[in-house]
Design a protein around this motif. Structure first.
Motif, PDB file in Angstrom:
ATOM      1  N   PHE A  34       0.839  -1.203   0.000  1.00  0.00           N
ATOM      2  CA  PHE A  34       0.000   0.000   0.000  1.00  0.00           C
ATOM      3  C   PHE A  34       0.874   1.252   0.000  1.00  0.00           C
ATOM      4  CE2 PHE A  34      -2.515   3.358   1.923  1.00  0.00           C
ATOM      5  CZ  PHE A  34      -3.693   3.262   1.210  1.00  0.00           C
ATOM      6  N   VAL A  35       0.516   2.191  -0.868  1.00  0.00           N
ATOM      7  CA  VAL A  35       1.188   3.483  -0.919  1.00  0.00           C
ATOM      8  C   VAL A  35       0.118   4.563  -0.756  1.00  0.00           C
ATOM      9  CG1 VAL A  35       2.552   5.078  -2.331  1.00  0.00           C
ATOM     10  CG2 VAL A  35       2.989   2.615  -2.464  1.00  0.00           C
ATOM     11  N   VAL A  36       0.309   5.430   0.228  1.00  0.00           N
ATOM     12  CA  VAL A  36      -0.636   6.517   0.459  1.00  0.00           C
ATOM     13  C   VAL A  36      -0.775   7.344  -0.820  1.00  0.00           C
ATOM     14  CG1 VAL A  36      -1.091   8.607   1.805  1.00  0.00           C
ATOM     15  CG2 VAL A  36      -0.126   6.597   2.923  1.00  0.00           C
ATOM     16  N   GLY A  37      -1.990   7.579  -1.244  1.00  0.00           N
ATOM     17  CA  GLY A  37      -2.273   8.356  -2.442  1.00  0.00           C
ATOM     18  C   GLY A  37      -2.401   7.518  -3.702  1.00  0.00           C
ATOM     19  N   TRP A  38      -1.860   6.315  -3.678  1.00  0.00           N
ATOM     20  CA  TRP A  38      -1.960   5.420  -4.835  1.00  0.00           C
ATOM     21  C   TRP A  38      -2.858   4.229  -4.540  1.00  0.00           C
ATOM     22  CZ3 TRP A  38       3.913   4.735  -6.357  1.00  0.00           C
ATOM     23  CH2 TRP A  38       4.423   5.971  -6.775  1.00  0.00           C
ATOM     24  N   GLY A  39      -2.859   3.778  -3.296  1.00  0.00           N
ATOM     25  CA  GLY A  39      -3.620   2.592  -2.924  1.00  0.00           C
ATOM     26  C   GLY A  39      -2.768   1.342  -2.984  1.00  0.00           C
ATOM     27  N   ALA A  40      -3.422   0.215  -3.251  1.00  0.00           N
ATOM     28  CA  ALA A  40      -2.718  -1.072  -3.348  1.00  0.00           C
ATOM     29  C   ALA A  40      -2.000  -1.131  -4.690  1.00  0.00           C
ATOM     30  CB  ALA A  40      -3.706  -2.218  -3.215  1.00  0.00           C
ATOM     31  N   VAL A  41      -0.706  -1.439  -4.647  1.00  0.00           N
ATOM     32  CA  VAL A  41       0.107  -1.476  -5.858  1.00  0.00           C
ATOM     33  C   VAL A  41       1.001  -2.710  -5.859  1.00  0.00           C
ATOM     34  CG1 VAL A  41       0.156   1.044  -6.099  1.00  0.00           C
ATOM     35  CG2 VAL A  41       2.030  -0.111  -4.917  1.00  0.00           C
ATOM     36  N   ARG A  42       1.466  -3.045  -7.039  1.00  0.00           N
ATOM     37  CA  ARG A  42       2.567  -3.988  -7.220  1.00  0.00           C
ATOM     38  C   ARG A  42       3.439  -3.388  -8.310  1.00  0.00           C
ATOM     39  NH1 ARG A  42      -0.323  -9.123 -10.320  1.00  0.00           N
ATOM     40  NH2 ARG A  42      -1.058  -7.916 -12.124  1.00  0.00           N
ATOM     41  N   VAL A  43       4.737  -3.612  -8.223  1.00  0.00           N
ATOM     42  CA  VAL A  43       5.706  -3.009  -9.136  1.00  0.00           C
ATOM     43  C   VAL A  43       6.247  -4.077 -10.075  1.00  0.00           C
ATOM     44  CG1 VAL A  43       7.976  -1.879  -9.278  1.00  0.00           C
ATOM     45  CG2 VAL A  43       6.366  -1.221  -7.480  1.00  0.00           C
ATOM     46  N   ILE A  44       6.322  -3.748 -11.356  1.00  0.00           N
ATOM     47  CA  ILE A  44       6.989  -4.649 -12.289  1.00  0.00           C
ATOM     48  C   ILE A  44       8.480  -4.606 -11.976  1.00  0.00           C
ATOM     49  CG2 ILE A  44       7.597  -5.101 -14.703  1.00  0.00           C
ATOM     50  CD1 ILE A  44       4.886  -4.000 -15.507  1.00  0.00           C
ATOM     51  N   THR A  45       9.028  -5.753 -11.641  1.00  0.00           N
ATOM     52  CA  THR A  45      10.453  -5.848 -11.319  1.00  0.00           C
ATOM     53  C   THR A  45      11.262  -6.390 -12.490  1.00  0.00           C
ATOM     54  OG1 THR A  45      10.067  -8.010 -10.311  1.00  0.00           O
ATOM     55  CG2 THR A  45      10.077  -6.088  -8.834  1.00  0.00           C
ATOM     56  N   ASP A  46      10.603  -7.077 -13.408  1.00  0.00           N
ATOM     57  CA  ASP A  46      11.251  -7.597 -14.613  1.00  0.00           C
ATOM     58  C   ASP A  46      10.159  -7.996 -15.602  1.00  0.00           C
ATOM     59  OD1 ASP A  46      13.509  -8.390 -16.172  1.00  0.00           O
ATOM     60  OD2 ASP A  46      13.139 -10.473 -15.632  1.00  0.00           O
ATOM     61  N   GLY A  47      10.444  -7.806 -16.891  1.00  0.00           N
ATOM     62  CA  GLY A  47       9.492  -8.261 -17.896  1.00  0.00           C
ATOM     63  C   GLY A  47       8.747  -7.157 -18.621  1.00  0.00           C
ATOM     64  N   HIS A  48       9.291  -5.950 -18.621  1.00  0.00           N
ATOM     65  CA  HIS A  48       8.631  -4.848 -19.322  1.00  0.00           C
ATOM     66  C   HIS A  48       8.453  -5.156 -20.806  1.00  0.00           C
ATOM     67  CE1 HIS A  48      10.014  -2.850 -15.651  1.00  0.00           C
ATOM     68  NE2 HIS A  48       8.990  -2.022 -15.842  1.00  0.00           N
ATOM     69  N   HIS A  49       9.446  -5.766 -21.408  1.00  0.00           N
ATOM     70  CA  HIS A  49       9.353  -6.097 -22.832  1.00  0.00           C
ATOM     71  C   HIS A  49       8.372  -7.244 -23.069  1.00  0.00           C
ATOM     72  CE1 HIS A  49      13.007  -3.653 -22.799  1.00  0.00           C
ATOM     73  NE2 HIS A  49      12.658  -3.345 -24.038  1.00  0.00           N
ATOM     74  N   SER A  50       8.302  -8.175 -22.127  1.00  0.00           N
ATOM     75  CA  SER A  50       7.326  -9.256 -22.227  1.00  0.00           C
ATOM     76  C   SER A  50       5.908  -8.716 -22.100  1.00  0.00           C
ATOM     77  CB  SER A  50       7.595 -10.309 -21.149  1.00  0.00           C
ATOM     78  OG  SER A  50       8.828 -10.947 -21.384  1.00  0.00           O
ATOM     79  N   LEU A  51       5.711  -7.717 -21.244  1.00  0.00           N
ATOM     80  CA  LEU A  51       4.398  -7.086 -21.121  1.00  0.00           C
ATOM     81  C   LEU A  51       4.021  -6.398 -22.429  1.00  0.00           C
ATOM     82  CD1 LEU A  51       1.910  -6.223 -19.525  1.00  0.00           C
ATOM     83  CD2 LEU A  51       3.244  -4.282 -18.655  1.00  0.00           C
ATOM     84  N   ALA A  52       4.957  -5.681 -23.024  1.00  0.00           N
ATOM     85  CA  ALA A  52       4.685  -5.022 -24.303  1.00  0.00           C
ATOM     86  C   ALA A  52       4.344  -6.053 -25.375  1.00  0.00           C
ATOM     87  CB  ALA A  52       5.883  -4.179 -24.727  1.00  0.00           C
ATOM     88  N   ALA A  53       5.055  -7.186 -25.374  1.00  0.00           N
ATOM     89  CA  ALA A  53       4.776  -8.247 -26.344  1.00  0.00           C
ATOM     90  C   ALA A  53       3.390  -8.838 -26.124  1.00  0.00           C
ATOM     91  CB  ALA A  53       5.844  -9.330 -26.245  1.00  0.00           C
TER      92      ALA A  53
END
Length: 104
Positions: A34-53
């Motif tokens: 949880f981040v104040v102002g954003w709410g519940a989050v998860r961060v991409i730690t690897d795989g940005h190019h796989s997400l784009a694909a």
């Protein structure tokens, strides 16, 4: 609502093409926190190019939630060091919602 966020906007087209060819749609993310102002989050730690694909292919990525055994930076979350964790994963941009592209 859970936001998947990133601080990497640079995407190399050749890398995305290779991910498409390999059908590599695996994206690693942090556990939810949880981040104040954003709410519940998860961060991409690897795989940005796989997400784009995955987006190009029109398929849902395979989300893999990491723990500290997979990625030692997750230990910062385990210790409540959220700001340190976010700073560590800031690559080339401010954080944004990967679903909409909107800055946070």
């Amino acid at each position: 609502m859970l936001l998947t966020i990133s601080a990497q906007r640079y995407i190399d087209d050749a890398t995305v093409a290779a991910k498409l060819d390999a059908e590599d749609f695996t994206v690693s993310v942090s556990p939810e926190f949880f981040v104040v102002g954003w709410g519940a989050v998860r961060v991409i730690t690897d795989g940005h190019h796989s997400l784009a694909a995955a987006k190009v292919a029109g398929v849902e990525p395979e989300w893999i939630t990491q723990d500290a055994r997979d990625n030692d930076t997750i230990a910062m979350l385990d210790k409540g060091l959220i700001e340190d964790f976010l700073l560590t994963h800031r690559i080339d941009s401010d954080y944004y919602d990967v679903a909409t592209g909107a800055d946070l």
